[in-house]
Write a protein that holds these residues in place. Structure first.
Motif, PDB file in Angstrom:
ATOM      1  N   MET A 199       1.581   1.569  14.364  1.00  0.00           N
ATOM      2  CA  MET A 199       1.482   0.116  14.206  1.00  0.00           C
ATOM      3  C   MET A 199       1.157  -0.551  15.532  1.00  0.00           C
ATOM      4  SD  MET A 199       4.370  -0.806  11.446  1.00  0.00           S
ATOM      5  CE  MET A 199       4.140  -0.278   9.755  1.00  0.00           C
ATOM      6  N   THR A 232       0.823  -1.224   0.000  1.00  0.00           N
ATOM      7  CA  THR A 232       0.000   0.000   0.000  1.00  0.00           C
ATOM      8  C   THR A 232       0.848   1.261   0.000  1.00  0.00           C
ATOM      9  OG1 THR A 232      -0.189  -0.241   2.389  1.00  0.00           O
ATOM     10  CG2 THR A 232      -2.054  -0.989   1.062  1.00  0.00           C
ATOM     11  N   THR A 247       1.592  -1.352   4.722  1.00  0.00           N
ATOM     12  CA  THR A 247       2.839  -0.574   4.760  1.00  0.00           C
ATOM     13  C   THR A 247       2.561   0.928   4.841  1.00  0.00           C
ATOM     14  OG1 THR A 247       2.813  -0.841   2.369  1.00  0.00           O
ATOM     15  CG2 THR A 247       4.396  -2.160   3.571  1.00  0.00           C
ATOM     16  N   MET A 248       1.342   1.312   4.475  1.00  0.00           N
ATOM     17  CA  MET A 248       0.992   2.731   4.441  1.00  0.00           C
ATOM     18  C   MET A 248       0.594   3.267   5.814  1.00  0.00           C
ATOM     19  SD  MET A 248       0.606   5.104   2.097  1.00  0.00           S
ATOM     20  CE  MET A 248      -0.383   5.214   0.625  1.00  0.00           C
ATOM     21  N   THR A 272       5.727   5.907  13.223  1.00  0.00           N
ATOM     22  CA  THR A 272       5.298   4.687  12.519  1.00  0.00           C
ATOM     23  C   THR A 272       5.087   3.562  13.526  1.00  0.00           C
ATOM     24  OG1 THR A 272       6.645   5.378  10.651  1.00  0.00           O
ATOM     25  CG2 THR A 272       5.934   3.093  10.672  1.00  0.00           C
ATOM     26  N   ALA A 301       9.902  10.064  12.527  1.00  0.00           N
ATOM     27  CA  ALA A 301       9.258   9.221  11.513  1.00  0.00           C
ATOM     28  C   ALA A 301       9.252   7.768  11.972  1.00  0.00           C
ATOM     29  CB  ALA A 301       9.996   9.352  10.179  1.00  0.00           C
ATOM     30  N   ILE A 316       7.174  -5.153   6.951  1.00  0.00           N
ATOM     31  CA  ILE A 316       5.819  -5.695   6.787  1.00  0.00           C
ATOM     32  C   ILE A 316       5.855  -7.034   6.057  1.00  0.00           C
ATOM     33  CG2 ILE A 316       3.580  -5.278   5.650  1.00  0.00           C
ATOM     34  CD1 ILE A 316       3.800  -3.690   8.198  1.00  0.00           C
ATOM     35  N   GLY A 373       1.679   3.855   8.833  1.00  0.00           N
ATOM     36  CA  GLY A 373       2.416   4.914   9.534  1.00  0.00           C
ATOM     37  C   GLY A 373       2.213   6.267   8.867  1.00  0.00           C
ATOM     38  N   ILE A 374       2.159   6.249   7.538  1.00  0.00           N
ATOM     39  CA  ILE A 374       1.978   7.509   6.809  1.00  0.00           C
ATOM     40  C   ILE A 374       0.549   8.017   6.987  1.00  0.00           C
ATOM     41  CG2 ILE A 374       2.223   8.656   4.575  1.00  0.00           C
ATOM     42  CD1 ILE A 374       4.174   6.522   3.781  1.00  0.00           C
TER      43      ILE A 374
END
Lengths: 478, 430
Positions: B212, A271, B225-226, B208, B204, A335, B228-229
């Protein structure tokens, strides 16, 4: 704590005009001819590669089961990414009121246009029967075959063509005041050059060249007179195009990332891909801007217009975006483990330690480690080092696309499918030739169009600061 | 630099002789915090962890504002930004709130260490049921694969690391800025820039980690994976909206920013709010779209339970999802496109609007979880039902953060009078 000046040595408007126009109005230096001929020869590789491909078929590329996406998509993403710096500088930095962008935006925008042209070659020719390329557009044909709108490759057609069009408009529109200046100087330049011409042939050539320049700049300047209304409309159009281009910078590489991320393939379906690709594109684009601008600065003596401050800013953007890319590599790896999907975990371990580990570590070294030098002022001020590091960035970003594309495909779900992908000579020559094409276009740009946006540069120069001060601040630029 | 306190310090900019308005917030906050902690144990038998999630929502709202402010302060240092200097000072006041958050988070950590049933992180107790399926956590292949990360000692260590980093950065950036007020020594500018350069990396990483640890692992099966953003983007929006409100409050105070803050400051904040509204939408959409498009069940369930019940009917979360698209993105986006809406009451309105829907966004990220297994493939999910803890925790943490902010604001000057860029900020124009 004064701010660094954007223009050094308090250069006047006249000096700036003469300096930038002089590049176009003077005779082509010898290095230009050498570069042009070499670039043209190099570009012929692409031409030959494409002719061969069209005649024989896409089998001349190294594509084989299971790697059906090879250098073509890598090169496409590489060149599209390069283009992003131009739009970022002209649009986003404009909205952020970053005045230092004025010295580098023109060349970076030109780079964008030429990079998009190089990028477009690969998807166009990968269809094999290039004469059916127009099927990519939603036009009804005799077989009533419509494009598959669910494919991100189809979205690329719209995203890239829109991006290319808007970038071209933005580049051209921004150039109009400068083209008008060149137009207004045509006669003066002709008189000077004609006086220097000794033979009848030289005089005839100068006259023909004068006529060409008169028409060329006259048409392109679109009757610009520099009136208040012209400037007012220009500023508004510039702002609107900046506003339009800003989402385009994000959307193009987002769609390019979708080419991979919408799939199920381990290593592709993540993602984080959209912002990660955008950051990578800006990173590679600034790498290329440094690669181009540092030699040009030295060759044309533009040290007062492209100062150490500009180079510092570009290096810092490379550092920031390179580190963002590093963050994405790290989070993907984490991940891949945390997701507990054995295929995903394998894909990443395989990238780092498998048969393509060499490519992975080139990528990490160039993209994550090399920009870390830009933390240090001594590194940013050693321009030979900056230039070498910018080459590293270009190389690293090509390898990033190689790692993503090839490693995931070469070692997919079924070990029985696995294969080692190698490009053919046609792949290599076609890609190398695009640097020649890019070089030809860029060198022509240098000769015929203003390299720096000098109308904009003047607006941030000391002479434009009518107050001679900045609200009690001793510095002139902020 | 000729800027001096004599030139720019309004009479009210002195530190002495202030009335401390913060005491009611402290008392109210402590009482409500005690109530919230008590309420943690009032979950129903069917859903014992519901109050815990309400507490987490309240904490997260204020944490996100602080995280966004920390990033903004560091980014402004890195950019050597001039216009934002007087705004930065308001954030420096607010950043003291990290200490409050760390303390308010402690009950959750202690409960996790004790293995209490009220803790929403299922993985802390291996004897619990797997989320939404049959069998124990200890038997879950997915848990076993992640056990090296999902264990209480490591979780506690990460909690310490996260807050140590946030508090450490906030403390140093605050102290150096305040010290510059007194000494006028610009070495603190260089120190702050250097710290920010490193601090952005550190922040950062730990932000993150926080996203999580605290939200993504509520269902440890899911991953993105996105994520944290997403938390970063939501935090930046919340911080900008909260700062706008602080600026309006300060603009009306004689001892605050009255006469110092310009309309352009609000305009620029409105522009940033617009930019991060788009950024939040971009990140949220990208995450949704890629999961939807690939349609891999191991991750799609996260969105499924935010849309439909197991029988296929739309559940309450569907409406919340729609609200996030149309009311959290589209309305602020269209509203902020207009120049006139970046000033005065329209800006206050949209800042409050964004903060309200920011809570809904947090709600939407934290609350919907699989509750129990029903049948072979079915499960029930937690509905959109408010709980008293949602309100008490939000008010408690908010009151304490505001208490800390007011105390800090009453102790120090409202603008960094000896910052080398102060004149740029005070003389700001479009």
């Amino acid at each position: 704590m004064p701010r660094a000046p954007i223009i050094e040595n308090a250069r006047s408007f006249a000096w700036i005009t003469d300096k930038v126009c002089g590049i176009v109005e003077g005779r082509a230096p010898r290095w230009w001819w050498i570069g042009f001929i070499l670039s043209g020869m190099l570009a012929s590789f692409t031409l030959m590669g494409l002719i061969y491909l069209t005649a024989v078929g896409v089998g001349v590329w190294g594509l084989s089961h299971p790697v059906f996406w090879g250098w073509a998509i890598i090169n496409f993403v590489f060149w599209i990414g390069i283009g992003h710096a131009g739009t970022l500088i002209s649009a986003i930095l404009c909205l952020l009121k970053q005045k230092w962008r004025t010295s580098i935006n023109r060349a970076a925008e030109a780079m964008t246009i030429f990079a998009v042209a190089c990028a477009g070659i690969f998807p166009l020719f990968h269809v094999g029967r290039v004469w059916f390329g127009w099927w990519l557009f939603p036009l009804p044909n005799s077989n009533v075959i419509w494009p598959n709108y669910r494919s991100p490759l189809e979205w690329d057609v719209f995203a890239v063509s829109t991006y290319g069009t808007v970038s071209l408009l933005f580049w051209y529109m921004g150039m109009i005041p400068d083209l008008a200046t060149l137009r207004d100087r045509v006669t003066m330049v002709y008189e000077k050059r004609a006086a220097e011409a000794k033979t009848a042939f030289a005089k005839s050539f100068e006259f023909a060249f004068y006529q060409f320049r008169r028409v060329f700049y006259g048409v392109l300047a679109m009757g610009w007179r520099g009136s208040n209304r012209h400037w007012s409309n220009y500023e508004m159009a510039y702002l609107l195009l900046a506003g339009l281009s800003t989402p385009l910078v994000l959307s193009v590489h987002t769609v390019v990332s979708f080419d991979f991320a919408v799939s199920h393939l381990p290593g592709w379906h993540a993602t984080i891909f959209p912002p990660y690709f955008v950051a990578g594109a800006i990173f590679s684009g600034f790498g290329m801007v440094l690669t181009l601008m540092l030699p040009l600065r030295a060759l044309f003596g533009l040290h007062d217009l492209i100062t150490q401050y500009h180079i510092d800013c570009m290096c810092k953007i490379c550092l920031a975006t390179g580190s963002m890319v590093g963050y994405a590599y790290a989070i993907e790896f984490f991940i891949a483990w945390y997701g507990a999907n054995p295929f995903e975990a394998f894909a990443f371990v395989n990238r780092a330690f498998g048969q393509y580990a060499w490519a992975y570590w080139i990528m990490i070294t160039c993209n994550v480690i090399s920009p870390q030098f830009f933390w240090f002022k001594w590194a940013r001020s050693k321009l030979w080092l900056v230039w070498i590091l910018s080459i590293f960035i270009n190389v690293g970003m090509w390898f990033e696309r190689f790692v993503i594309t090839v490693t995931s495909l070469a070692n997919d779900f079924l070990p029985a499918n696995w294969n080692y992908y190698s490009p053919t000579a046609v792949d290599i020559f076609t890609f190398m030739g695009t640097f020649g094409l890019f070089g030809v276009l860029f060198l022509l740009f240098l000769r015929f169009l203003p390299l720096l946006a000098f109308a904009e540069i003047k607006s941030v120069s000391p002479q434009a600061d009518v107050h001679g001060h900045a609200h009690g601040n001793t510095d002139k630029a902020h | 630099m000729t800027t001096s306190s004599e030139v720019f310090a309004p009479s009210a900019a002195g530190a002495a002789g202030r009335r401390d308005p913060s005491l009611p917030f402290l008392i109210g906050g402590l009482v409500l915090l005690a109530v919230s902690i008590g309420l943690l144990f009032t979950g129903s038998a069917a859903d014992p962890v519901r109050p815990f999630l309400g507490y987490l929502v309240g904490l997260t709202f204020w944490t996100s504002i602080l995280v966004g402010m920390l990033f903004l302060v560091m980014i402004w240092w890195m950019f050597d930004s001039g216009w934002s200097v007087i705004i930065r000072r308001q954030m420096e006041f607010f950043l003291v709130g990290f200490v409050v958050i760390a303390v308010a988070f402690l009950p959750l950590v202690f409960l996790a260490i004790s293995g209490s049933d009220v803790v929403a992180w299922t993985w802390i107790d291996e004897t619990r049921e797997k989320p939404g399926t049959f069998g124990m956590v200890a038997e879950d292949t997915l848990f076993l694969a992640k056990a090296a990360y999902l264990n209480v000692p490591f979780f506690t260590a990460r909690y310490i690391l996260i807050f140590a980093a946030w508090i450490g950065l906030a403390f140093l950036l605050r102290q150096w800025s305040f010290r510059m007020d007194e000494t006028g020594d610009h070495k603190y500018v260089l120190w702050s820039r250097r710290l920010s350069a490193v601090g952005l990396f550190v922040a950062a990483l730990v932000t993150t980690m926080a996203a999580m640890d605290w939200f993504m692992t509520l269902n440890y099966h899911w991953f993105s994976t996105m994520y944290g953003i997403w938390f970063f983007s939501a935090s930046m929006r919340a911080a900008l909206a909260a700062t706008v409100l602080i600026l309006f409050w300060q603009a009306g105070r004689k001892e605050g920013l009255r006469g110092l803050i310009q309309p352009t400051h609000f305009y620029f904040m409105g522009c940033l709010l617009l930019a991060f509204t788009v950024f939040w939408a971009y990140i949220s959409f990208s995450q949704y779209f890629l999961i939807y498009s690939a349609n891999i069940p191991e991750v799609t369930f996260w969105y499924n339970i935010r849309e439909k019940s197991v029988d296929g009917s739309l559940n309450a979360w569907w409406w919340v999802s729609m609200a996030l698209i149309f009311l959290h993105f589209l309305v602020p986006f269209l509203f902020l496109l207009f120049h006139k809406n970046k000033f005065g009451k329209p800006l206050i309105f949209i800042a409050v609007w964004i903060l309200f829907f920011h809570i809904i966004d947090i709600y939407w990220n934290i609350l919907p979880q699989k509750l129990s297994a029903e049948g072979l493939l079915g499960y029930t999910e937690r509905g959109f039902v408010p709980h008293l803890t949602d309100l008490t925790a939000f008010l408690a943490v908010g009151a304490l953060v505001i208490w800390a902010f007011l105390r800090s604001a009453s102790k120090h000057r409202p603008i960094p009078i000896r910052d080398p860029r102060i004149s740029e900020s005070l003389n700001l124009h479009e």
